[in-house]
Design an enzyme around this catalytic site. Sequence first.
Site, short mmCIF file in Angstrom:
data_model
loop_
_atom_site.label_atom_id
_atom_site.label_comp_id
_atom_site.label_asym_id
_atom_site.label_seq_id
_atom_site.Cartn_x
_atom_site.Cartn_y
_atom_site.Cartn_z
N GLU A 34 0.83 -1.02 -0.02
CA GLU A 34 -0.13 0.00 0.02
C GLU A 34 0.86 1.53 0.04
OE1 GLU A 34 -0.77 -2.73 1.94
OE2 GLU A 34 -2.94 -3.23 1.36
N HIS A 45 -9.96 -4.49 11.27
CA HIS A 45 -10.69 -4.38 9.81
C HIS A 45 -11.94 -3.62 9.98
CE1 HIS A 45 -7.89 -7.43 8.84
NE2 HIS A 45 -8.26 -7.49 7.65
C1 LIG Z 1 -2.12 -4.23 4.51
C2 LIG Z 1 -3.21 -5.10 4.33
N1 LIG Z 1 -3.49 -4.94 2.90
C3 LIG Z 1 -4.55 -5.95 2.33
C4 LIG Z 1 -4.94 -7.01 3.25
C5 LIG Z 1 -6.06 -7.75 2.70
N2 LIG Z 1 -5.61 -8.97 2.57
C6 LIG Z 1 -5.73 -10.00 3.67
S1 LIG Z 1 -5.01 -11.39 3.27
C7 LIG Z 1 -4.44 -10.84 1.71
C8 LIG Z 1 -3.49 -11.84 0.78
C9 LIG Z 1 -2.31 -12.22 1.52
O1 LIG Z 1 -1.95 -13.05 0.97
P1 LIG Z 1 -0.32 -13.96 1.41
O2 LIG Z 1 0.55 -13.20 2.08
O3 LIG Z 1 0.17 -14.85 0.50
O4 LIG Z 1 -0.99 -14.98 2.73
P2 LIG Z 1 -2.12 -16.15 2.74
O5 LIG Z 1 -3.30 -15.47 2.69
O6 LIG Z 1 -1.79 -17.01 1.37
O7 LIG Z 1 -1.68 -16.95 3.80
C10 LIG Z 1 -4.82 -9.61 1.61
C11 LIG Z 1 -4.53 -8.90 0.23
C12 LIG Z 1 -4.69 -6.79 4.53
N3 LIG Z 1 -5.21 -7.65 5.52
N4 LIG Z 1 -3.69 -6.12 5.03
#
Ligand SMILES: Cc1ncc(C[n+]2csc(CCOP(=O)(O)OP(=O)(O)O)c2C)c(N)n1
Lengths: 329, 463
Positions: B197, B266
């Site tokens: 971000e 959130h």
């Molecule tokens: C700073 C932030 N940006 C966006 C999100 C929304 N979000 C939650 S999980 C996620 C994907 C994360 O993927 P990864 O790091 O690969 O972990 P996984 O879910 O695969 O365990 C996103 C974009 C968030 N929680 N925090």
Amino acid sequence: MATAKSKKKSNTSKEDLLHYYREMLLIRRFEEKAGQLYGMGLIGGFCHLYIGQEAVVVGLEAAAEEGDKRVTSYRDHGHMLAAGMDPKGVMAELTGREGGYSKGKGGSMHMFSVEKHFYGGHGIVAAQVPIGTGLAFADKYNENGRVTFTYFGDGAVNQGQVYEAFNMASLWKLPVIYVIENNQYAMGTSVGRSSSTPEFYTRGEAFGIPGEAVDGMDVLAVKEAGERAIAHCREGNGPYILEMKTYRYRGHSMSDPAKYRTREEVQKVRETQDAIEHVRELLLQGKHADEDELKAIDKEIKAIVNEAADFARESPEPSLDELWTDIYA
Amino acid sequence: MATEILMPALSPTMEEGTLAKWNVKEGDTVSAGDVIAEIETDKATMEFEAVDEGTLGKILIAEGTEGVKVNTPIAVLIEEGESAEDAAASVEKAHAGTHEQGAGHPAPSKVVDEAGPGGQAPAPAVPDDPEIPEGTKMREMTVREALRDAMAEEMRADERVFLMGEEVAEYQGAYKVSQGLLDEFGAKRVIDTPITEHGFTGLSTGAAMGGLRPIVEFMTFNFAMQAIDQIINTAAKTRYMSGGQMSVPVVFRGASGAAARVAAQHSQDYAAWYAHIPGLHVAMPYSAADAKGLLKTAIRGETPVIFLENELLYGHSFEVPELDDFAIPFGKARIWREGSDVTLVSFGIGMEYTLKAAEKLAEDGVSAEVIDLRTLRPMDTAAVIKSVKKTNRCVTVEEGWPVGSIGNHISAVLMQEAFDWLDAPVINVTGKDVPMPYAANLEKHALTSVEEVLEAVRLVTYR
Ligand SMILES: Cc1ncc(C[n+]2csc(CCOP(=O)(O)OP(=O)(O)O)c2C)c(N)n1
Ligand SMILES: [Mg+2]
């Protein structure tokens, strides 16, 4: 870097193999149950299941010692169970009840256990990376010989604060193990679409942090890699990166359109790489256990999970006074 | 020509200092770079270098003098042939009267009066909603669709507009707001970002400086906290810092506020946070028509806009006029109900509680006027004042936290501008002053409710 499954079955003891089997199965059955309770409306909000990735936490916990710390993202149920937290307390937190680890205030994404050295449960992608680095800072400061497992995903790996943390950890030789759980997707974005270089284990090179890629579907390989990383940290050499090649079978959270990958892709991993099946085969082939013994274990695990679910359903909602407690120390 | 040497400011916080030592005496020749004095600031003792050259004609402030205000002449440099006495005299004359005015106390400025209460920068006059010609077809659509249509229309109209964010393209938006945009506009203009971000917020701010018109979707505004520095320190302030040379026409949009049981990290409402920032425009629409019309205005404007949506409202349907060009100005509230007994002021999802409360009140014979602010910066306080002069009572409704809330600001404005018309203190109905809990029963109590609005109205109407 080799990521092939270790074929070493001989030098892993029966007890160890049974332990891994039990632990991984507990996580899988627990998560399946959580999915059911979600479907019944007993769990709300975001709920991210760990199914498919069990070998990562079980293998690393097998390498850890009492007092070592761990911190992770919102996909945290498996980490908590592997750290020895009570399935009842975890499940009751999922249902938002008084008997949950956070008295119902945290939910699926935010649980903690001081007793088990589990520092959360963090909802902001990558925020746990500097946090884990800080835990390691405290350990070094206190000269207590502990290490911190800091888990994060293949999506989190692109956040700026990861590299700020890497630099400090290397600069100050902090005993932190960065465990990148590369399950190949961040929500609907595959690694290829988000990352200029997909070899995450090399992301510490610029900071002088060694890293290795590990078959995260092979609990034995995970444990071995964990031991190397821990030894490196405990000897005072600073941080270490383990990129776990793993896979999540379920959607990102409960509402996932799943259009970003095919059913066949998921099916293929389940059939050819499943971590629990792998250990099951080792047990049977090595004649450490027969089908009946394994069935008995399945039953035992099912009973634990059902007990947790019953507890989570029966535990009362938190009292309304709880709204106003725990804000200040 | 004589040159004055002024007391320097040697730290960002220094207002006055001690002239500890002169290293030169009257009659000495001075070159630029010579250390001519030592000065003690609030932080340290600093060497003071000359920036001009000449002969030190006269020392005006003696060694050892304390409390010398920044910018006070401390000496004069003269050129060849000049008389030191004349030079000094002319300097003293020019500065006569400056001593009374302490550095830390700027004179009261007229801006305060012009800007109105709180000293907000004066907002330009705002036109009314565009006329909706008689016979215009209305179409029912969700807020989600209205937002998508606004983006699509503006992207069709202006090549420079593009959309960037996490999961906005192939996934069609985490909350499906950008549905179909990738198909229509292609991957050049609908861009999936890594989860980064602060990076893409800064990048889009730079792209806006470079002549493009980015729309940045935050999956939710909770994650914009990762990017808060670029939003505030760069996007909001650049126009001012560049003396008006450079605008940052970027729209930051996404859901803000509680959804359903997504817990403390959130669920935050950002209305008051961003409304605090000069240099930003802030919209928080309630209806689909307002979402569409305000987003179009946001995309067209030169000012960085924070566009606060709400996950629970995305699926709500409203009538939207079928017009080719339906843009709603910022800074103009919408009156949803006219009434005479009490003024209810809200915005965004707060309107849900407010409109329901107004209906109940009507059943009980209480006539409530309902104002939807629609934009929080600029804020149409004039509409609120006008209404309160009629009803003499006011209740504000929002989901955010109580301290430093939008309601607090409105209360202050009313106290200053409509004190004599108020028959009761203004009450701010807000979310509770706690992080959002996960448990269903606790979350319900952390949010506000129709009941709480009704109770506040009972209090201000003394019933
Ligand atoms: C700073 C932030 N940006 C966006 C999100 C929304 N979000 C939650 S999980 C996620 C994907 C994360 O993927 P990864 O790091 O690969 O972990 P996984 O879910 O695969 O365990 C996103 C974009 C968030 N929680 N925090
Ligand atoms: Mg991932």
